[in-house]
Design a protein around this motif. Structure first.
Motif, PDB file in Angstrom:
ATOM      1  N   ARG A 145       0.826  -1.210   0.000  1.00  0.00           N
ATOM      2  CA  ARG A 145       0.000   0.000   0.000  1.00  0.00           C
ATOM      3  C   ARG A 145       0.864   1.265   0.000  1.00  0.00           C
ATOM      4  NH1 ARG A 145      -5.234  -0.917   0.404  1.00  0.00           N
ATOM      5  NH2 ARG A 145      -5.879  -3.049   0.935  1.00  0.00           N
ATOM      6  N   PHE A 146       1.942   1.249   0.787  1.00  0.00           N
ATOM      7  CA  PHE A 146       2.850   2.398   0.748  1.00  0.00           C
ATOM      8  C   PHE A 146       3.469   2.542  -0.645  1.00  0.00           C
ATOM      9  CE2 PHE A 146       3.204   2.351   5.500  1.00  0.00           C
ATOM     10  CZ  PHE A 146       2.945   3.705   5.703  1.00  0.00           C
ATOM     11  N   ALA A 147       3.837   1.426  -1.248  1.00  0.00           N
ATOM     12  CA  ALA A 147       4.426   1.492  -2.589  1.00  0.00           C
ATOM     13  C   ALA A 147       3.460   2.127  -3.582  1.00  0.00           C
ATOM     14  CB  ALA A 147       4.833   0.089  -3.054  1.00  0.00           C
ATOM     15  N   ALA A 148       2.189   1.707  -3.532  1.00  0.00           N
ATOM     16  CA  ALA A 148       1.190   2.281  -4.433  1.00  0.00           C
ATOM     17  C   ALA A 148       0.971   3.763  -4.139  1.00  0.00           C
ATOM     18  CB  ALA A 148      -0.124   1.507  -4.315  1.00  0.00           C
ATOM     19  N   GLY A 149       0.905   4.109  -2.853  1.00  0.00           N
ATOM     20  CA  GLY A 149       0.684   5.503  -2.463  1.00  0.00           C
ATOM     21  C   GLY A 149       1.849   6.404  -2.844  1.00  0.00           C
ATOM     22  N   LEU A 150       3.068   5.922  -2.649  1.00  0.00           N
ATOM     23  CA  LEU A 150       4.234   6.719  -3.018  1.00  0.00           C
ATOM     24  C   LEU A 150       4.318   6.891  -4.536  1.00  0.00           C
ATOM     25  CD1 LEU A 150       6.913   5.224  -0.567  1.00  0.00           C
ATOM     26  CD2 LEU A 150       5.859   7.495  -0.450  1.00  0.00           C
ATOM     27  N   ARG A 151       4.014   5.827  -5.272  1.00  0.00           N
ATOM     28  CA  ARG A 151       4.036   5.929  -6.738  1.00  0.00           C
ATOM     29  C   ARG A 151       2.989   6.949  -7.204  1.00  0.00           C
ATOM     30  NH1 ARG A 151       6.224   2.420 -10.241  1.00  0.00           N
ATOM     31  NH2 ARG A 151       6.137   0.645  -8.799  1.00  0.00           N
ATOM     32  N   ALA A 152       1.799   6.909  -6.592  1.00  0.00           N
ATOM     33  CA  ALA A 152       0.741   7.858  -6.967  1.00  0.00           C
ATOM     34  C   ALA A 152       1.145   9.296  -6.639  1.00  0.00           C
ATOM     35  CB  ALA A 152      -0.558   7.497  -6.254  1.00  0.00           C
ATOM     36  N   LEU A 167       3.735  13.514   3.305  1.00  0.00           N
ATOM     37  CA  LEU A 167       2.698  12.515   3.002  1.00  0.00           C
ATOM     38  C   LEU A 167       2.298  11.852   4.314  1.00  0.00           C
ATOM     39  CD1 LEU A 167       4.379  10.866  -0.135  1.00  0.00           C
ATOM     40  CD2 LEU A 167       2.547  12.584  -0.125  1.00  0.00           C
ATOM     41  N   PRO A 168       1.225  12.306   4.954  1.00  0.00           N
ATOM     42  CA  PRO A 168       0.819  11.709   6.232  1.00  0.00           C
ATOM     43  C   PRO A 168       0.297  10.288   6.046  1.00  0.00           C
ATOM     44  CG  PRO A 168      -0.799  13.323   5.525  1.00  0.00           C
ATOM     45  CD  PRO A 168       0.355  13.433   4.574  1.00  0.00           C
ATOM     46  N   ILE A 169       0.639   9.424   6.965  1.00  0.00           N
ATOM     47  CA  ILE A 169       0.149   8.047   6.938  1.00  0.00           C
ATOM     48  C   ILE A 169      -1.337   8.056   7.270  1.00  0.00           C
ATOM     49  CG2 ILE A 169       0.321   5.769   8.009  1.00  0.00           C
ATOM     50  CD1 ILE A 169       3.265   6.391   8.577  1.00  0.00           C
ATOM     51  N   GLY A 170      -2.145   7.516   6.389  1.00  0.00           N
ATOM     52  CA  GLY A 170      -3.581   7.501   6.597  1.00  0.00           C
ATOM     53  C   GLY A 170      -4.285   6.893   5.409  1.00  0.00           C
ATOM     54  N   PRO A 171      -5.603   6.928   5.412  1.00  0.00           N
ATOM     55  CA  PRO A 171      -6.385   6.276   4.354  1.00  0.00           C
ATOM     56  C   PRO A 171      -6.015   6.733   2.947  1.00  0.00           C
ATOM     57  CG  PRO A 171      -7.807   6.915   6.179  1.00  0.00           C
ATOM     58  CD  PRO A 171      -6.464   7.509   6.460  1.00  0.00           C
ATOM     59  N   GLU A 172      -5.712   8.014   2.774  1.00  0.00           N
ATOM     60  CA  GLU A 172      -5.416   8.513   1.424  1.00  0.00           C
ATOM     61  C   GLU A 172      -4.128   7.898   0.884  1.00  0.00           C
ATOM     62  OE1 GLU A 172      -4.690  12.731  -0.983  1.00  0.00           O
ATOM     63  OE2 GLU A 172      -5.420  12.737   1.097  1.00  0.00           O
ATOM     64  N   LEU A 173      -3.075   7.873   1.707  1.00  0.00           N
ATOM     65  CA  LEU A 173      -1.802   7.329   1.254  1.00  0.00           C
ATOM     66  C   LEU A 173      -1.871   5.820   1.073  1.00  0.00           C
ATOM     67  CD1 LEU A 173       1.185   7.901   0.606  1.00  0.00           C
ATOM     68  CD2 LEU A 173       1.681   7.631   3.046  1.00  0.00           C
ATOM     69  N   LEU A 174      -2.716   5.143   1.869  1.00  0.00           N
ATOM     70  CA  LEU A 174      -2.752   3.683   1.879  1.00  0.00           C
ATOM     71  C   LEU A 174      -3.970   3.107   1.159  1.00  0.00           C
ATOM     72  CD1 LEU A 174      -1.686   3.144   5.612  1.00  0.00           C
ATOM     73  CD2 LEU A 174      -0.233   3.075   3.583  1.00  0.00           C
ATOM     74  N   ALA A 175      -4.636   3.895   0.345  1.00  0.00           N
ATOM     75  CA  ALA A 175      -5.894   3.451  -0.261  1.00  0.00           C
ATOM     76  C   ALA A 175      -5.706   2.320  -1.262  1.00  0.00           C
ATOM     77  CB  ALA A 175      -6.578   4.636  -0.942  1.00  0.00           C
ATOM     78  N   ALA A 176      -4.673   2.379  -2.074  1.00  0.00           N
ATOM     79  CA  ALA A 176      -4.463   1.389  -3.137  1.00  0.00           C
ATOM     80  C   ALA A 176      -3.399   0.386  -2.720  1.00  0.00           C
ATOM     81  CB  ALA A 176      -4.076   2.086  -4.432  1.00  0.00           C
ATOM     82  N   TYR A 177      -3.262  -0.672  -3.544  1.00  0.00           N
ATOM     83  CA  TYR A 177      -2.261  -1.711  -3.260  1.00  0.00           C
ATOM     84  C   TYR A 177      -1.616  -2.141  -4.567  1.00  0.00           C
ATOM     85  CZ  TYR A 177      -0.164  -6.214  -2.065  1.00  0.00           C
ATOM     86  OH  TYR A 177       0.725  -7.248  -1.903  1.00  0.00           O
ATOM     87  N   GLU A 178      -0.317  -2.382  -4.517  1.00  0.00           N
ATOM     88  CA  GLU A 178       0.368  -3.000  -5.646  1.00  0.00           C
ATOM     89  C   GLU A 178       1.324  -4.053  -5.096  1.00  0.00           C
ATOM     90  OE1 GLU A 178       4.309  -0.734  -6.939  1.00  0.00           O
ATOM     91  OE2 GLU A 178       2.552   0.553  -7.254  1.00  0.00           O
ATOM     92  N   GLU A 179       1.479  -5.128  -5.831  1.00  0.00           N
ATOM     93  CA  GLU A 179       2.385  -6.181  -5.400  1.00  0.00           C
ATOM     94  C   GLU A 179       3.810  -5.609  -5.371  1.00  0.00           C
ATOM     95  OE1 GLU A 179       3.145  -9.986  -3.964  1.00  0.00           O
ATOM     96  OE2 GLU A 179       1.239  -8.981  -4.396  1.00  0.00           O
ATOM     97  N   PRO A 180       4.466  -5.672  -4.211  1.00  0.00           N
ATOM     98  CA  PRO A 180       5.814  -5.091  -4.139  1.00  0.00           C
ATOM     99  C   PRO A 180       6.843  -5.916  -4.906  1.00  0.00           C
ATOM    100  CG  PRO A 180       5.195  -6.062  -2.016  1.00  0.00           C
ATOM    101  CD  PRO A 180       3.989  -6.147  -2.894  1.00  0.00           C
ATOM    102  N   VAL A 181       7.459  -5.281  -5.896  1.00  0.00           N
ATOM    103  CA  VAL A 181       8.495  -5.921  -6.716  1.00  0.00           C
ATOM    104  C   VAL A 181       9.703  -4.987  -6.739  1.00  0.00           C
ATOM    105  CG1 VAL A 181       9.126  -6.774  -8.994  1.00  0.00           C
ATOM    106  CG2 VAL A 181       6.784  -7.078  -8.145  1.00  0.00           C
ATOM    107  N   PRO A 182      10.864  -5.417  -6.230  1.00  0.00           N
ATOM    108  CA  PRO A 182      12.033  -4.532  -6.166  1.00  0.00           C
ATOM    109  C   PRO A 182      12.423  -3.987  -7.539  1.00  0.00           C
ATOM    110  CG  PRO A 182      12.388  -6.463  -4.810  1.00  0.00           C
ATOM    111  CD  PRO A 182      11.134  -6.724  -5.580  1.00  0.00           C
ATOM    112  N   CYS A 183      12.641  -2.659  -7.598  1.00  0.00           N
ATOM    113  CA  CYS A 183      12.985  -1.984  -8.858  1.00  0.00           C
ATOM    114  C   CYS A 183      14.374  -1.354  -8.830  1.00  0.00           C
ATOM    115  CB  CYS A 183      11.967  -0.883  -9.162  1.00  0.00           C
ATOM    116  SG  CYS A 183      10.265  -1.444  -9.333  1.00  0.00           S
ATOM    117  N   GLY A 184      15.038  -1.373  -7.674  1.00  0.00           N
ATOM    118  CA  GLY A 184      16.315  -0.689  -7.558  1.00  0.00           C
ATOM    119  C   GLY A 184      17.437  -1.393  -8.315  1.00  0.00           C
ATOM    120  N   ARG A 185      18.220  -0.629  -9.067  1.00  0.00           N
ATOM    121  CA  ARG A 185      19.386  -1.193  -9.739  1.00  0.00           C
ATOM    122  C   ARG A 185      20.538  -1.316  -8.746  1.00  0.00           C
ATOM    123  NH1 ARG A 185      20.264   2.856 -14.644  1.00  0.00           N
ATOM    124  NH2 ARG A 185      20.327   4.231 -12.813  1.00  0.00           N
ATOM    125  N   PRO A 186      21.398  -2.314  -8.899  1.00  0.00           N
ATOM    126  CA  PRO A 186      22.476  -2.522  -7.923  1.00  0.00           C
ATOM    127  C   PRO A 186      23.324  -1.276  -7.679  1.00  0.00           C
ATOM    128  CG  PRO A 186      22.349  -4.385  -9.417  1.00  0.00           C
ATOM    129  CD  PRO A 186      21.402  -3.352  -9.951  1.00  0.00           C
TER     130      PRO A 186
END
Length: 480
Positions: free
Chosen positions: A38-45, A115-134
């Protein structure tokens, strides 16, 4: 394996097991995984993209840790933001951030959106898949800033993938069944132990309020904890007066600065084999460990900071950069796959510390023939009196060895006559009253008259910085 894939996999394997405990609250591993998604989806949004910087300005909570892991899952650079930073320090920490995750509604921080932690930031969900390059930066840990503006210690994703609990041999099963989590999530060593607990299938136990050592350990059935040297000394103060059942404790790691050998011996006696001293730096992670088995086999190692942990190589070098033989003092250099990538936006300072895969620790010490490391000072922790350099570490040890002294700290302060002067602060041993004349004699006998501090002061307790280490900036202010 891309970071933080191993942590995500660990959470998926046992979704019903308890990951965090805080009073009556229990958060299962599956719930933590859902929070990360949920944090991943909220941060991406909110517009966070790979390579961006995301601040984490939360308390020690499951949500705070999940937000950090979510930012790193997106390939962003997570940055811990501690409470109470002065404006200059806060500006340095917020430099380059696109957003800051907070516990509650609050205005932007120095121009950075929150970005306060709450319903707005955590509303959506995405499967967490690491995207960082080494090769990308995934974490920045800022130092306390006790010597000026804090330095940002940066880690690449490939180094984070190597971040395990540095030990000598595998972590025994059950050691991290219940880990005491407190302080701040901006501490590299605390987060490292938290991740070790979760990877081992354990529960991170968050105390309600400040932990009352040592009573909190049996009360919360703690098996693993991390303490600083001043906190160890307070634990010993209690254990001298009353019995506290620490039989359930499997590991109590003391870190931050070396422990005076006499007090470490007392700690081994009163606490037992669970106590171990760890030496390392934010830039390197843990480098060495000393435990009761080492001292039982080689009694002289009580004066050392231990033997290198797995994956660490140490060298002691002279002023020209050449490695010196066992028994000869010099500057300590370390090599490990877990080392930092450099200081945030400070290539000049990075270049003075990083060289050909080695980290210059700026600690002075020697290795014995078995490979145990003995620290004798810090190349930066010096006082220059009449153009003569004196390391404060040996002066502190000479004072701490006196029967009337429990702890000793020495700081350098500008002096009109000598350029700098050394000032000593001591905490008295229980029931004792240090005599400055005797302390002067002790230092002179050990190191010569030139090393004797200009003044001595007795404190009830040493001031402690936010990092948990003795606050030498506060001691310098007292000396002035």
């Amino acid at each position: 394996m891309a970071f933080p894939q191993d942590l995500l996999d660990s959470l998926r394997r046992a979704p019903d097991a308890i990951a965090f405990e805080h009073g009556d609250r229990r958060v299962r591993r599956g719930e933590v995984l859902d929070l990360i998604g949920r944090f991943a989806a909220g941060l991406r949004a909110a517009g966070v993209r790979p390579g961006d910087g995301v601040g984490i300005a939360t308390g020690v909570t499951p949500e705070g840790w999940a937000a950090q892991i979510a930012a790193q899952t997106l390939g962003a650079r997570a940055v811990g933001v501690r409470e109470g930073l002065p404006p200059a320090h806060l500006a340095a920490v917020l430099d380059g951030l696109v957003a800051v995750v907070t516990d509650a509604e609050r205005p932007e921080l120095a121009g950075v959106p929150t970005l306060p932690i709450g319903p707005e930031l955590l509303a959506a969900y995405e499967e967490p898949v690491p995207c960082g390059r080494p090769e990308d930066l995934g974490w920045v840990v800022f130092t306390s800033g006790s010597t000026g503006v804090p330095k940002g210690v940066t880690y690449r994703f490939d180094a984070l993938a190597e971040f395990r609990l540095e030990q000598r041999g595998p972590v025994p099963e059950g050691e991290y069944r219940r880990f005491l989590l407190f302080g701040t999530l901006s501490s590299a060593v605390m987060v490292l132990h938290l991740q070790a607990c979760l990877l081992a299938g354990g529960t991170a136990v968050i105390p309600e309020g400040l932990p009352d050592f040592p009573w909190i350990l049996p009360r919360l059935d703690i098996t693993a904890a991390l303490v600083t040297v001043p906190r160890l000394y307070r634990i010993l103060d209690v254990l001298r007066e009353e019995k506290v059942d620490l039989s359930g404790l499997r590991t109590l790691t003391v870190a931050g600065s070396p422990v005076e050998p006499g007090l470490l011996a007392e700690g081994f006696e009163r606490i037992g084999p669970a106590l171990r001293q760890g030496y390392g730096q934010t830039e390197t992670g843990k480098l060495t460990v000393l435990d009761t088995a080492d001292v039982a086999k080689y009694p002289e190692t009580i004066a050392s900071v231990g033997y290198p942990v797995d994956g660490v190589s140490l060298e002691v070098r002279d002023a020209s950069g050449r490695a010196v033989p066992a028994g000869v003092s010099g500057e300590v250099f370390a090599r490990t796959a877990r080392s930092f990538a450099g200081y945030w936006r400070d290539p000049a300072q990075s270049g003075t510390v990083l060289a050909d895969g080695w980290v210059r620790t700026q600690d002075v010490g020697r290795l014995d023939e078995r490979g145990f490391l003995y620290l004798t000072g810090r190349s930066r922790d010096v006082v220059i009196v009449n153009a003569v350099i004196h390391y404060t570490g040996p002066i502190e040890r000479a004072l701490a060895a006196h029967r009337d002294v429990d702890q000793a700290y020495v700081v350098a302060v500008p002096d009109e006559r000598t350029g700098e002067a050394a000032h000593a602060f001591v905490v008295a041993a229980p029931g004792r009253t240090p005599d400055p004349a005797e302390l002067r004699t002790a230092v002179a006998a050990e190191l010569g008259e030139a090393a004797v501090p200009a003044s001595f002061a007795v404190l009830a307790e040493v001031p402690v910085a936010d990092s948990g280490k003795p606050d030498k900036a506060a001691l310098r202010a007292l000396a002035r």
